[in-house]
Scaffold this motif. Structure first.
Motif, short mmCIF file in Angstrom:
data_model
loop_
_atom_site.label_atom_id
_atom_site.label_comp_id
_atom_site.label_asym_id
_atom_site.label_seq_id
_atom_site.Cartn_x
_atom_site.Cartn_y
_atom_site.Cartn_z
N GLN A 280 15.27 -13.90 23.15
CA GLN A 280 14.85 -13.80 21.75
C GLN A 280 15.60 -12.65 21.10
O GLN A 280 15.81 -11.60 21.71
CB GLN A 280 13.34 -13.60 21.62
N ILE A 281 16.04 -12.86 19.86
CA ILE A 281 16.81 -11.85 19.14
C ILE A 281 15.85 -10.77 18.65
O ILE A 281 14.89 -11.05 17.95
CB ILE A 281 17.56 -12.48 17.95
N GLN B 125 22.18 -5.27 10.43
CA GLN B 125 23.30 -5.98 11.05
C GLN B 125 23.98 -5.08 12.08
O GLN B 125 23.90 -3.85 12.02
CB GLN B 125 24.33 -6.41 9.99
N LEU C 60 19.94 -19.50 21.71
CA LEU C 60 19.06 -18.53 22.36
C LEU C 60 19.21 -18.54 23.88
O LEU C 60 18.81 -17.58 24.54
CB LEU C 60 17.61 -18.79 21.97
N ARG D 125 24.45 -8.97 18.29
CA ARG D 125 22.99 -8.98 18.33
C ARG D 125 22.52 -8.37 19.66
O ARG D 125 23.28 -8.22 20.60
CB ARG D 125 22.45 -10.40 18.21
N ASP E 267 24.58 -8.35 23.22
CA ASP E 267 25.36 -9.60 23.13
C ASP E 267 26.54 -9.34 22.20
O ASP E 267 26.51 -9.62 21.00
CB ASP E 267 24.45 -10.71 22.60
N ASN F 123 28.28 -11.81 19.73
CA ASN F 123 27.32 -12.41 18.81
C ASN F 123 26.67 -11.38 17.89
O ASN F 123 25.79 -11.72 17.09
CB ASN F 123 26.21 -13.15 19.59
N GLN G 116 26.01 -19.10 20.46
CA GLN G 116 25.03 -18.33 19.70
C GLN G 116 23.60 -18.83 19.89
O GLN G 116 22.67 -18.27 19.30
CB GLN G 116 25.38 -18.38 18.21
N VAL H 161 19.55 -9.17 22.47
CA VAL H 161 18.59 -10.19 22.85
C VAL H 161 17.76 -9.68 24.03
O VAL H 161 18.25 -8.93 24.87
CB VAL H 161 19.28 -11.52 23.24
N GLN I 61 11.60 -4.32 13.73
CA GLN I 61 12.47 -4.76 12.64
C GLN I 61 12.72 -3.68 11.59
O GLN I 61 13.26 -3.98 10.51
CB GLN I 61 11.90 -6.03 11.97
N ARG J 24 21.87 -10.13 13.58
CA ARG J 24 21.69 -11.42 12.91
C ARG J 24 22.74 -12.44 13.34
O ARG J 24 23.01 -13.38 12.61
CB ARG J 24 21.77 -11.25 11.39
N THR J 25 23.36 -12.28 14.52
CA THR J 25 24.44 -13.14 15.02
C THR J 25 25.61 -13.22 14.04
O THR J 25 26.39 -14.17 14.07
CB THR J 25 23.94 -14.58 15.32
#
Length: 842
Positions: free
Chosen positions: A232-233, A246, A194, A220, A215, A218, A192, A222, A278, A237-238
């Motif tokens: 970078q995510i 989520q 980066l 997410r 990913d 995970n 998990q 990235v 976001q 939220r992994t």
């Protein structure tokens, strides 16, 4: 421009000036007007240059060179057609001529026979011999006449037409690809962090070469900047979840260049969601989405792997069901159907390319068409160049070349539309059997080797090294245990297992080979000496048959419970600590086993006084003199072959089953635990069965059910629930078979050479395993082979049941025969007459 009282660049006077944003110089109002006019004139010149270049392009389209080439192509076409027509006419004339000659010949024979019949009638002289003669001649003429319709056309593989092709002075970009790629994202093991990924699925590369990655494990998305060392995510939220911030196993991601937002296929949340700074917006709900694509008009395309369709939405208008652009006619393999569609691609013509995973093909659906066209694969599942195996990713380049991620064949294929075969671009040069390779790929042992960057061929050689070690080193060391002690051999097996696990922590190839050899040796020691020690210790204690059955049943119950727990532990330990975690945990377990055996077990032997050579010879004499032991050995071999092949093939078989998908992706550790539950049920069932019936009786039925489980795999190989159900049935049978065969061996195998005999039994099992690995057999043949071996075990047990039982005592409460403790005394010589077998009845 800003107002300033400064010197004008042109007139050099102090005036109110205006700055040009291009040259950054200051001009007064009058001179600024002139400067702007000069800029306009310069723009007109550039425009004229572009117009002239456009004219050159148009002239090139109609250039004499191209016109001449077209004339040459037309001439070739005309001459080729004339050759074909001439050849066809020649064949037609030959056909008519040959047929007429044959018919004339038959007609002459007919007239001759007809005259003979008239003569017979006229002379009134005939009998049965005449009739037989006439019937035979008529039959031959009939056959000759029928053979006229059996004519066929033979096609010469050598073409009589000269093929032509276009030679480019500069080849288009579909030449050879570099086979040594560079890592642009991840490459630091699963995790998990980066700089890590965990089972990445869909990717998207923007115009700045930034890579957006789904990913998958995970939960997410990235983003890896060009040449970045970590990502970078930008979404998720992994941790999985249903909230809008989520994700739950995302499968694909694309970037909307117009709004600079990302659109995600949030697979297990059954939604397509947009992320912008976001902020989240659910675009489409209640859809089993997998692949995403955007066309030149900004329309959004989504594949639904459960409804077997691809739909299109106008960007911004998602309050409707969209328009079906591919599939939508239920699951199937017709041209208007799809079977588990995954990744998609849309070209400039708005044609949709779909990875039809369950049908092992790529389909192209033109805009507004009612059915698709196969452009890659479509010849069944396989490794040939005209086949694919569960294709996933698909893209089409500027020249119309179709690139396909051939998932289970571990290669990238390139197909030209209309061609029967594709070509391998990357991968696909391994010597392995795909089924064995797809099993290693799904196991954590393969995963850790793969994370170290080893080639597929190297990984498989490491795997084969373990089997060779089992056949050679394992056989020798296990046989020595009869002389030097079974407890010592069990301790050595734990040590070799620890060495094998430790070797996986060091990324050095030759150490991996040593660890694999240690694992094979440990496996052979474990398989032979644990049971040999247990049976010998039981006999030395003078316990009853019932207690041995109870011990065997309880031990297998414990093993089955451990297997169930191991599946969950391995699944979650890998997620937390990487692929090496299960093996490091195993080191601790083997260490505990080592201490327990060293302190709690008493040593026992076969024949301590016999030499190693004598031990081998004695065991061979036992086999030669007692056919019942040979039958027990064959039953063991036939059953263990199915068990080991099942251990290799269960994972790829489940992954290849593409109909009625249970879960995507398959949680292998959890599935392993679930099917182990049926193994536990079988062990529990063994207890009452062994009390009520003889092993030789109820095992006949179990072997038939084992054969039935493999038969189901042959008949329904693509239906995932049926495949899983077959494995559950087989595990149920295994739960009954393992203690039953152990009990059977305790009745017939003498203690003094038990370990040596069991190693003899392992030799044909390993040989048969090699046959399966080296011959590259498909699933249907492998599972048919397992079904046949189950039937062979049934036949051997049936023969054994009909033979006279060994000298035995019958336990009054049950019909189970147990061979009493026996000792084999052999001289050091090799003379067969000096070897005797003494049976001591207690």
């Amino acid at each position: 421009m800003a107002n300033n009282k400064t010197q004008c660049f042109t007139c050099n006077k102090e005036k109110i000036t205006y700055r040009c944003k291009g040259c950054l110089k200051e001009f007064c109002f009058m001179d600024l007007t002139e400067h702007q006019q000069r800029l306009k004139d310069e723009l007109n010149c550039i425009t004229n240059d572009y117009d002239e270049f456009k004219q050159r392009i148009n002239e090139q389209k109609l250039s004499p060179q191209n016109h001449l080439l077209r004339e040459q192509i037309n001439l070739w076409e005309k001459e080729s057609i004339e050759k074909i027509q001439h050849k066809a006419q020649e064949c037609r004339e030959n056909l008519i001529k040959s047929s007429q000659i044959c018919i004339n010949d038959i007609e002459m024979k007919y007239k001759d026979l007809n005259e003979q019949i008239k003569q017979i009638r006229k002379e009134n002289v005939f009998n049965e011999i005449s009739f037989d003669y006439l019937r035979n001649r008529l039959m031959k003429m009939t056959q000759e006449l029928n053979n006229l319709s059996n004519m066929s056309i033979q096609q010469d593989s050598k073409s009589f037409i000269n093929e032509i092709s276009i030679i480019f002075s500069k080849k288009p970009g579909w030449g050879k690809w570099e086979q040594n790629p560079i890592t642009v994202a991840g490459g630091n093991g699963p995790g998990q962090e980066l700089n890590q990924l965990s089972r990445p699925f869909g990717i998207f590369i923007d115009e700045n070469k930034n890579i957006f990655i789904a990913d998958h494990r995970n939960d997410r998305i990235v983003e890896w900047k060009y040449n970045a060392k970590e990502g970078q995510i930008i979404a998720g939220r992994t941790e999985e979840g249903k909230r809008t911030d989520q994700l739950n196993y995302p499968t694909d991601v694309i970037v909307d260049q117009q709004t600079h937002s990302i659109i995600i296929a949030d697979s297990l949340n059954r939604r397509v969601i947009r992320w912008l700074n976001q902020n989240q917006q659910i675009l489409i709900e209640n859809i089993d989405c997998y692949g995403l694509a955007i066309d030149k008009n900004g329309f959004l395309y989504v594949s639904d792997y459960k409804k077997n369709e691809v739909r299109r939405w106008i960007m911004g208008e998602y309050n409707n069901e969209g328009i079906i652009v591919a599939g939508g006619n239920e699951q199937g393999n017709k041209l208007n159907q799809l079977n588990h569609p995954t990744d998609i691609f849309v070209n400039e013509d708005e044609s949709v390319y779909v990875s039809d995973t369950g049908n092992h093909r790529v389909m192209k659906w033109r805009k507004d068409s009612k059915e698709g066209r196969i452009v890659a694969g479509g010849n069944g599942q396989g490794r040939n160049r005209n086949q694919l195996s569960s294709p996933r990713g698909v893209i089409v380049d500027y020249f119309g070349q179709i690139y396909v991620a051939d998932y289970f064949n571990h290669r990238i294929m390139r197909w030209s539309e209309g061609k029967e075969e594709g070509e391998i671009v990357v991968g696909g040069n391994q010597l392995n059997h795909p089924n064995v390779g797809n099993c290693l790929q799904s196991s954590y042992r393969y995963a850790i080797f793969d994370s170290y960057g080893l080639r597929r061929t190297t990984i498989e050689r490491i795997y084969l090294c373990a089997n060779i070690s089992t056949l050679t080193l394992g056989t020798l060391t296990s046989s020595l245990s009869d002389k030097y002690g079974r407890r010592t051999a069990c301790i050595l097996s734990a040590i070799f297992y620890i060495i094998s696990c430790l070797s996986l922590n060091i990324n050095v190839v030759w150490i991996f080979f040593i660890g694999s050899a240690a694992r094979g040796t440990a496996h052979s020691l474990y398989n032979t000496n644990f049971e040999a020690w247990l049976v010998q210790a039981h006999h030395n204690s003078g316990l009853s048959t019932d207690s041995l059955k109870q011990i065997l049943a309880n031990s297998f119950v414990v093993l089955s419970v451990i297997a169930i727990a191991v599946g969950f532990v391995s699944e979650y330990s890998v997620d937390l600590f990487g692929y090496v975690a299960p093996f490091d945990i195993a080191i601790g377990i083997y260490a505990i086993m080592l201490v327990f055996i060293s302190t709690q077990w008493a040593e026992n032997y076969g024949d301590k006084e016999a030499s190693t050579t004598t031990s081998f010879i004695t065991a061979f004499q036992v086999l030669r003199n007692d056919p019942r032991i040979v039958l027990v050995g064959l039953i063991t071999v036939f059953f263990e072959v199915t068990l080991y092949i099942y251990g290799i093939e269960w994972t790829p078989a489940l992954q290849h089953a593409s109909q009625w998908i249970i879960y995507e992706p398959l949680p292998l550790g959890i599935i392993y635990s679930c099917i182990s539950v049926f193994n536990l049920i079988g062990i529990i069932v063994f207890k009452p069965l062994s009390k009520r019936f003889r092993v030789q009786s109820f095992m006949l039925v179990i072997f038939l059910f084992t054969a039935l489980s493999f038969c189901m795999l042959v008949i329904f190989p693509d239906v995932q629930p049926v495949v899983l159900g077959s494995f559950c049935l087989y595990e149920l049978c295994v739960g009954i078979c393992l203690p039953s065969i152990s009990l059977l061996r305790s009745q017939y195998l003498p203690d003094s050479v038990r370990a040596t005999l069991m190693n003899y039994f392992s030799i044909p099992r390993v040989v048969l395993m090699f046959v399966v690995i080296v011959w590259h057999l498909p699933f249907a043949i492998i599972f048919t082979f397992c079904g046949v071996t189950s039937i062979m075990a049934f036949i051997c047990l049936l023969i054994l049941r009909s033979m006279k039982a060994p000298e035995e005592y019958i336990v009054p409460s049950e019909n189970v025969a147990l061979l009493p403790q026996t000792t084999f005394e052999a001289s050091d010589g090799i003379d067969n007459k000096s070897t005797t077998i003494n049976i001591n009845n207690e």
